[in-house]
Scaffold this motif. Structure first.
Motif, PDB file in Angstrom:
ATOM      1  N   ALA A   1       0.833  -1.209   0.000  1.00 47.37           N
ATOM      2  CA  ALA A   1       0.000   0.000   0.000  1.00 47.37           C
ATOM      3  C   ALA A   1       0.869   1.261   0.000  1.00 47.37           C
ATOM      4  CB  ALA A   1      -0.918  -0.006   1.220  1.00 47.37           C
ATOM      5  N   LYS A   2       1.959   1.261   0.771  1.00 46.38           N
ATOM      6  CA  LYS A   2       2.865   2.408   0.791  1.00 46.38           C
ATOM      7  C   LYS A   2       3.515   2.615  -0.571  1.00 46.38           C
ATOM      8  CE  LYS A   2       4.019   1.936   5.714  1.00 46.38           C
ATOM      9  NZ  LYS A   2       5.100   1.629   6.691  1.00 46.38           N
ATOM     10  N   LEU A   3       3.892   1.504  -1.214  1.00 43.21           N
ATOM     11  CA  LEU A   3       4.531   1.608  -2.526  1.00 43.21           C
ATOM     12  C   LEU A   3       3.535   2.110  -3.573  1.00 43.21           C
ATOM     13  CD1 LEU A   3       7.249   1.097  -3.912  1.00 43.21           C
ATOM     14  CD2 LEU A   3       6.473  -1.226  -4.431  1.00 43.21           C
ATOM     15  N   ARG A   4       2.289   1.680  -3.453  1.00 43.76           N
ATOM     16  CA  ARG A   4       1.256   2.169  -4.372  1.00 43.76           C
ATOM     17  C   ARG A   4       1.082   3.685  -4.256  1.00 43.76           C
ATOM     18  NH1 ARG A   4      -3.004  -2.721  -3.037  1.00 43.76           N
ATOM     19  NH2 ARG A   4      -2.732  -3.914  -4.992  1.00 43.76           N
ATOM     20  N   ARG A   5       1.028   4.173  -3.011  1.00 45.89           N
ATOM     21  CA  ARG A   5       0.869   5.612  -2.809  1.00 45.89           C
ATOM     22  C   ARG A   5       2.079   6.377  -3.330  1.00 45.89           C
ATOM     23  NH1 ARG A   5      -1.274   3.746   2.180  1.00 45.89           N
ATOM     24  NH2 ARG A   5       0.708   4.157   3.242  1.00 45.89           N
ATOM     25  N   LEU A   6       3.260   5.832  -3.104  1.00 46.58           N
ATOM     26  CA  LEU A   6       4.480   6.499  -3.520  1.00 46.58           C
ATOM     27  C   LEU A   6       4.591   6.598  -5.036  1.00 46.58           C
ATOM     28  CD1 LEU A   6       7.190   7.710  -2.525  1.00 46.58           C
ATOM     29  CD2 LEU A   6       8.153   5.408  -2.693  1.00 46.58           C
ATOM     30  N   LEU A   7       4.196   5.523  -5.731  1.00 47.10           N
ATOM     31  CA  LEU A   7       4.348   5.474  -7.186  1.00 47.10           C
ATOM     32  C   LEU A   7       3.097   5.930  -7.927  1.00 47.10           C
ATOM     33  CD1 LEU A   7       6.297   2.090  -7.536  1.00 47.10           C
ATOM     34  CD2 LEU A   7       7.221   4.403  -7.536  1.00 47.10           C
ATOM     35  N   GLY A   8       1.990   6.091  -7.212  1.00 46.12           N
ATOM     36  CA  GLY A   8       0.769   6.555  -7.848  1.00 46.12           C
ATOM     37  C   GLY A   8       0.154   5.560  -8.805  1.00 46.12           C
ATOM     38  N   ASP A   9       0.282   4.269  -8.482  1.00 45.30           N
ATOM     39  CA  ASP A   9      -0.269   3.217  -9.355  1.00 45.30           C
ATOM     40  C   ASP A   9      -0.658   2.031  -8.487  1.00 45.30           C
ATOM     41  OD1 ASP A   9      -0.316   2.374 -12.459  1.00 45.30           O
ATOM     42  OD2 ASP A   9       0.275   0.631 -11.265  1.00 45.30           O
ATOM     43  N   GLU A  10      -1.694   1.296  -8.922  1.00 51.27           N
ATOM     44  CA  GLU A  10      -2.135   0.130  -8.155  1.00 51.27           C
ATOM     45  C   GLU A  10      -1.095  -0.986  -8.131  1.00 51.27           C
ATOM     46  OE1 GLU A  10      -5.039  -0.753  -6.271  1.00 51.27           O
ATOM     47  OE2 GLU A  10      -4.874   1.426  -6.189  1.00 51.27           O
ATOM     48  N   LEU A  11      -0.267  -1.065  -9.178  1.00 55.05           N
ATOM     49  CA  LEU A  11       0.812  -2.044  -9.309  1.00 55.05           C
ATOM     50  C   LEU A  11       0.312  -3.470  -9.490  1.00 55.05           C
ATOM     51  CD1 LEU A  11       3.383  -0.688  -6.688  1.00 55.05           C
ATOM     52  CD2 LEU A  11       3.334  -0.302  -9.157  1.00 55.05           C
ATOM     53  N   PHE A  12      -0.556  -3.946  -8.591  1.00 58.13           N
ATOM     54  CA  PHE A  12      -1.097  -5.305  -8.693  1.00 58.13           C
ATOM     55  C   PHE A  12      -2.595  -5.270  -8.424  1.00 58.13           C
ATOM     56  CE2 PHE A  12       3.331  -5.767  -7.492  1.00 58.13           C
ATOM     57  CZ  PHE A  12       3.784  -6.734  -8.374  1.00 58.13           C
ATOM     58  N   LEU A  13      -3.346  -5.994  -9.241  1.00 55.25           N
ATOM     59  CA  LEU A  13      -4.791  -6.091  -9.079  1.00 55.25           C
ATOM     60  C   LEU A  13      -5.144  -7.496  -8.611  1.00 55.25           C
ATOM     61  CD1 LEU A  13      -5.869  -4.284 -12.380  1.00 55.25           C
ATOM     62  CD2 LEU A  13      -5.592  -3.294 -10.088  1.00 55.25           C
ATOM     63  N   ARG A  14      -5.962  -7.579  -7.569  1.00 58.84           N
ATOM     64  CA  ARG A  14      -6.338  -8.879  -7.007  1.00 58.84           C
ATOM     65  C   ARG A  14      -7.384  -9.543  -7.897  1.00 58.84           C
ATOM     66  NH1 ARG A  14      -5.219 -10.589  -2.044  1.00 58.84           N
ATOM     67  NH2 ARG A  14      -4.784  -8.455  -1.356  1.00 58.84           N
ATOM     68  N   THR A  15      -7.097 -10.759  -8.342  1.00 59.18           N
ATOM     69  CA  THR A  15      -8.023 -11.538  -9.177  1.00 59.18           C
ATOM     70  C   THR A  15      -8.082 -12.963  -8.637  1.00 59.18           C
ATOM     71  OG1 THR A  15      -6.403 -12.445 -10.745  1.00 59.18           O
ATOM     72  CG2 THR A  15      -7.197 -10.184 -11.165  1.00 59.18           C
ATOM     73  N   PRO A  16      -9.034 -13.784  -9.098  1.00 56.71           N
ATOM     74  CA  PRO A  16      -9.074 -15.186  -8.664  1.00 56.71           C
ATOM     75  C   PRO A  16      -7.785 -15.942  -8.996  1.00 56.71           C
ATOM     76  CG  PRO A  16     -11.151 -14.567  -9.687  1.00 56.71           C
ATOM     77  CD  PRO A  16     -10.224 -13.421  -9.902  1.00 56.71           C
ATOM     78  N   ALA A  17      -7.059 -15.469 -10.021  1.00 56.62           N
ATOM     79  CA  ALA A  17      -5.818 -16.141 -10.422  1.00 56.62           C
ATOM     80  C   ALA A  17      -4.603 -15.616  -9.672  1.00 56.62           C
ATOM     81  CB  ALA A  17      -5.590 -15.974 -11.926  1.00 56.62           C
TER      82      ALA A  17
END
Length: 301
Positions: free
Chosen positions: A42-58
């Motif tokens: 979550a900290k890295l997402r805020r720092l980079l301004g991107d979700e980076l990884f999206l949670r999926t069933p896979a």
């Protein structure tokens, strides 16, 4: 953004997530709790301004920005890792470890008998594993260090990888001794009149041969298609089928299976066999040694 804005451990976590795609697996490997991994992400997402990884069933699927970031991050961490470990001395005669090479079944036939005998002589404590170098996740496995080296025509390995030419070879026609085509010169008419065995090898440079023959307008009477090369010797020995294979494979199969080969009547480009390794292991003494053994045994002069 400045380097002081980011924690190196966050980049290590990012790289692990790129490989594993599951928070639970990354937490286990890094010795953290799952909430700790999620908080760091979550900290890295805020720092980079991107979700980076999206949670999926896979699992955790990387965003386009994360895919773009993965190469530079992997190379940077590899350089840091190599710098911190450059004084490590590697003694092949005494070390005990396992190493993994990506190669096709052609590679296993051509390389492994000679390579294993050399390791028995100079590095008896090293064991080898092989994986298919056409595997979908070969790039990720090499980036993570699961695969140490890959050998073959591998057009999918470019950015972030070193490569060096091992040798080039031509394609030949392979068939049993005493075959009706077992004569000094094989004509194009002979080739087209014969019954053929083909090997479907998608994901490697060898698969391009079939396409080249089709584009050249060459008709083949294909009677059998198989997904790998390991059965080619057995099949050709007991049939009148003809196979288009690389010359080193033909040399390896001819003796044990009483086969012979002739210059191919179709002008096909030579295939380049390269050795690939990731920047992460470029300066590793163990990997430098392994690459040296491979080039000594199989490289063109």
């Amino acid at each position: 953004m400045e380097l002081t804005d980011i924690d190196l451990n966050q980049l290590v976590l990012f790289q692990q997530l790129m490989r594993e795609r599951r928070v639970s697996k990354v937490a286990e490997q890094l010795g953290l709790t799952q909430p700790a991994v999620s908080n760091s992400l979550a900290k890295l997402r805020r720092l980079l301004g991107d979700e980076l990884f999206l949670r999926t069933p896979a699992g955790m699927v990387p965003t386009p920005f994360a895919e773009q970031l993965a190469g530079p991050v992997g190379e940077a961490l590899a350089l840091i890792h190599g710098g911190l470990n450059q004084q490590v001395v590697f003694d092949p005669a005494s070390v005990k470890r396992s190493m993994t090479i990506g190669m096709t079944d052609i590679g296993e036939i051509v390389f492994l008998p000679v390579l294993m005998e050399r390791l028995r002589q100079i590095a008896p404590g090293i064991t080898l594993n092989t994986v298919r170098n056409a595997a979908t996740h070969l790039r990720e496995e090499m980036e993570s260090g699961q695969v140490d080296l890959a050998i073959g025509p591998l057009p999918q390995l470019k950015a972030g990888f070193f490569q060096r030419r091992l040798f080039s070879q031509r394609y030949v026609c392979l068939f049993r001794q005493g075959h009706p085509l077992d004569k000094p010169r094989l004509s194009l008419a002979d080739f087209q009149a014969a019954e053929h065995l083909t090997v479907v090898s998608a994901g490697t440079g060898h698969g391009a041969v079939d396409e080249l023959l089709r584009k050249s307008g060459i008709h083949r009477n294909v009677r059998l298609s198989v997904p790998h090369f390991v059965g080619v010797g057995h099949i050709l020995r007991q049939t009148d089928l003809v196979a288009t294979v690389t010359e080193r494979l033909a040399d390896s199969l001819s003796g044990p299976f009483q086969l012979t080969h002739r210059r191919h009547p179709v002008k096909l480009p030579q295939v380049a066999i390269n050795v690939f390794w990731h920047a992460k292991v470029h300066r590793s003494p163990a990997h430098q040694w392994l690459r040296g053994v491979v080039f000594e045994l199989f490289g063109d002069a």
